[in-house]
Enzyme design. Structure first.
Site, mmCIF file in Angstrom:
data_model
loop_
_atom_site.group_PDB
_atom_site.id
_atom_site.type_symbol
_atom_site.label_atom_id
_atom_site.label_comp_id
_atom_site.label_asym_id
_atom_site.label_seq_id
_atom_site.Cartn_x
_atom_site.Cartn_y
_atom_site.Cartn_z
ATOM 1 N N CYS A 106 0.808 -1.224 0.000
ATOM 2 C CA CYS A 106 0.000 0.000 0.000
ATOM 3 C C CYS A 106 0.838 1.269 0.000
ATOM 4 O O CYS A 106 0.289 2.382 -0.075
ATOM 5 C CB CYS A 106 -0.951 -0.013 1.188
ATOM 6 S SG CYS A 106 -1.986 -1.495 1.201
ATOM 7 N N HIS A 134 -2.640 7.840 6.570
ATOM 8 C CA HIS A 134 -2.878 6.530 5.967
ATOM 9 C C HIS A 134 -4.262 6.027 6.393
ATOM 10 O O HIS A 134 -5.022 5.532 5.563
ATOM 11 C CB HIS A 134 -1.780 5.556 6.374
ATOM 12 C CG HIS A 134 -1.862 4.228 5.713
ATOM 13 N ND1 HIS A 134 -1.810 4.069 4.349
ATOM 14 C CD2 HIS A 134 -2.005 2.969 6.230
ATOM 15 C CE1 HIS A 134 -1.902 2.786 4.044
ATOM 16 N NE2 HIS A 134 -2.027 2.098 5.163
ATOM 17 N N GLU A 188 -0.527 5.291 13.969
ATOM 18 C CA GLU A 188 -0.257 6.492 13.185
ATOM 19 C C GLU A 188 -0.556 7.749 13.980
ATOM 20 O O GLU A 188 0.203 8.737 13.913
ATOM 21 C CB GLU A 188 -1.076 6.481 11.895
ATOM 22 C CG GLU A 188 -0.713 7.623 10.953
ATOM 23 C CD GLU A 188 -1.448 7.579 9.631
ATOM 24 O OE1 GLU A 188 -1.083 8.351 8.718
ATOM 25 O OE2 GLU A 188 -2.395 6.773 9.499
ATOM 26 N N LYS A 200 -9.552 7.893 2.912
ATOM 27 C CA LYS A 200 -9.999 6.500 2.746
ATOM 28 C C LYS A 200 -11.387 6.287 3.326
ATOM 29 O O LYS A 200 -12.056 5.304 2.989
ATOM 30 C CB LYS A 200 -9.013 5.536 3.396
ATOM 31 C CG LYS A 200 -7.688 5.378 2.676
ATOM 32 C CD LYS A 200 -6.846 4.293 3.318
ATOM 33 C CE LYS A 200 -5.492 4.148 2.635
ATOM 34 N NZ LYS A 200 -4.576 5.285 2.917
ATOM 35 N N HIS A 226 -9.825 1.806 0.540
ATOM 36 C CA HIS A 226 -8.371 1.634 0.460
ATOM 37 C C HIS A 226 -8.014 1.086 -0.917
ATOM 38 O O HIS A 226 -8.309 -0.068 -1.228
ATOM 39 C CB HIS A 226 -7.908 0.694 1.562
ATOM 40 C CG HIS A 226 -6.425 0.641 1.734
ATOM 41 N ND1 HIS A 226 -5.544 1.305 0.905
ATOM 42 C CD2 HIS A 226 -5.655 0.001 2.665
ATOM 43 C CE1 HIS A 226 -4.310 1.074 1.302
ATOM 44 N NE2 HIS A 226 -4.353 0.286 2.368
ATOM 45 N N PHE A 285 1.835 -3.553 3.815
ATOM 46 C CA PHE A 285 2.216 -4.876 4.314
ATOM 47 C C PHE A 285 3.696 -5.115 4.006
ATOM 48 O O PHE A 285 4.184 -4.785 2.921
ATOM 49 C CB PHE A 285 1.395 -5.970 3.633
ATOM 50 C CG PHE A 285 -0.032 -6.071 4.124
ATOM 51 C CD1 PHE A 285 -0.508 -5.294 5.152
ATOM 52 C CD2 PHE A 285 -0.895 -6.986 3.535
ATOM 53 C CE1 PHE A 285 -1.825 -5.401 5.595
ATOM 54 C CE2 PHE A 285 -2.210 -7.111 3.965
ATOM 55 C CZ PHE A 285 -2.680 -6.314 4.993
#
Length: 421
Positions: free
Chosen positions: A167, A307, A318, A339, A344, A407
């Protein structure tokens, strides 16, 4: 060596909330959710039965029948977004040296639907028919083919490749493009990302990891970053493209300048294959690296497009990292997660969020984090931070940062400033 300045001169998007950059931004400002029941396949037996799909997309509007059959949906989205950005920039109409224009286009997964179709056909028919694969199977599937197709379509012969870092992929594409230009290795770059993974393997795979929201009775409210009742991310699809260009090159051809890209940071969590570090160590480091690269102080940032995927661990880490990096200034900035509206987009997330961040800066409007309700709080999140819940806010935005984490522990952040000569 004196580094060259790099500006953004073109924008293009096809997203769950708009089939071009302008519509996407208008809907983001207005807090429109792109979520709804999955239409790409029968998801009735899946734990998650909704997603943020692109709406009303017809390949025949963009490609002839032969070309469309040679392209996976993710590459179709990439080409559509890139064409819009190239046209917006006027890059082809000004006699530019195409040897010095490149394409870096990212995907976290690539042609998943093509792989699923071909592998599925072999699983069913292979025993009696033997291997029988489409000759376009490999070039449709591979994650770098979007960059190659855009290059071929426009004759851009500069640096050309794809990037895969889950991502964080398209933020990495922006950073690489930025570096090629400021080091003098290219005059302009088409940079962005595309993804189309809303198919059984994508949804089923993420379901098995318990990564996706299962709020099937209320899909438009399922992506709810920083809310206590969040239960996973909503998978999205689409693409976004930015034209990055050396400043003097852009000025010489009279290009419209949306913003200046001034810094890019990268880091690794070195912690877990899917989970972010619970204390946000990688997130903290990547933002610090971006600020250092830009030569900026934390208090110069007005807005952070987080994010913010709507996962329990990710949102907490975050938010902690932002307080660590920005200190008291963290409470004076606006934060939001787009998002909450787009879902996403995996490998395309960074490019779309960079585009929305630039548009926010141009209009001095912070897009909201939708779907938060009073009292729906997570005790581990500091709500003295301004997450711009539910409604866009007007404020002067002179500099903004956009985060992506992937990831594998991949982190990438980019910083944009209003252009000043």
């Amino acid at each position: 060596m004196e580094l060259k300045r790099v500006v953004v001169t073109g924008l293009g998007a096809i997203s769950p909330i708009g089939n071009n950059a302008e519509t996407t931004w208008e809907n983001a400002k207005n807090g429109v959710s792109g979520a709804g029941p999955i239409t790409h396949f029968d998801a009735s037996k899946f734990k998650t039965q909704f997603a943020c799909e692109v709406k009303d997309f017809n390949p025949a509007d963009h490609f002839d029948r032969k070309k469309a059959r040679q392209l996976d949906l993710y590459a179709q989205y990439a080409i559509v977004a890139a064409d819009e950005a190239i046209n917006d920039s006027g890059l082809e109409s000004n006699g530019v040296d195409k040897d010095r224009v490149g394409v870096i286009f990212a995907a976290g997964i690539g042609g998943l639907h093509t792989f699923e179709e071909e592998a599925g056909y072999f699983a069913v028919h292979g025993a009696e028919q033997g291997p029988k694969y489409n000759p376009f199977f490999i070039p449709k599937m591979i994650a770098d083919i979007a960059a190659g197709q855009i290059s071929i379509d426009h004759g851009f012969r500069g640096p050309n490749f794809g990037i895969v870092s889950a991502c964080a992929s398209s933020n990495n594409a922006l950073i690489d493009a930025f570096n090629y230009i400021r080091l003098g290795m290219a005059d302009a770059m088409v940079a962005g990302g595309a993804e189309a993974a809303i198919y059984p393997a994508g949804v089923g795979g993420f379901n098995s990891m318990k990564a996706l929201s299962t709020r099937n009775d209320e899909p438009t409210a399922a992506s709810r970053p920083f809310s206590g009742s969040r239960d996973g991310f909503v998978i999205g699809e689409g693409a976004a493209a930015l034209i990055l260009e050396e400043l003097e090159h852009a000025k010489a051809r009279g290009a419209h300048i949306y913003a200046e890209i001034v810094g890019g940071g990268m880091s690794a969590d070195a912690y877990h294959i899917t989970a972010t570090h619970p204390e946000g160590l990688g997130a903290k480091l990547v933002m610090e690296n971006a600020l250092k690269d830009a030569g900026m102080k934390p208090e110069e940032i007005d807005y952070v497009n987080m994010h913010g995927t709507s996962t329990p661990v990710g949102d907490r880490s975050e938010a902690k990292a932002i307080v660590e990096v920005f200190g008291d200034h963290a409470y004076k900035m606006n934060l939001s997660s787009t998002k909450s509206m787009t879902g996403h987009l995996l490998g395309a997330a960074g490019a779309l969020e960079a585009l929305l961040t630039i548009q926010a800066m141009n209009d001095n409007i912070v897009p909201p984090t939708i779907n938060h309700t009073d009292g729906d709080n997570d005790p581990e999140i500091d709500y003295n931070l301004n997450f711009t819940f539910n409604k866009a806010q007007e404020r002067e935005i002179n500099a903004a940062l956009s985060n992506t984490f992937g990831f594998g522990g991949h982190n990438a952040s980019v910083i944009f400033k209003k252009y000043k000569d």
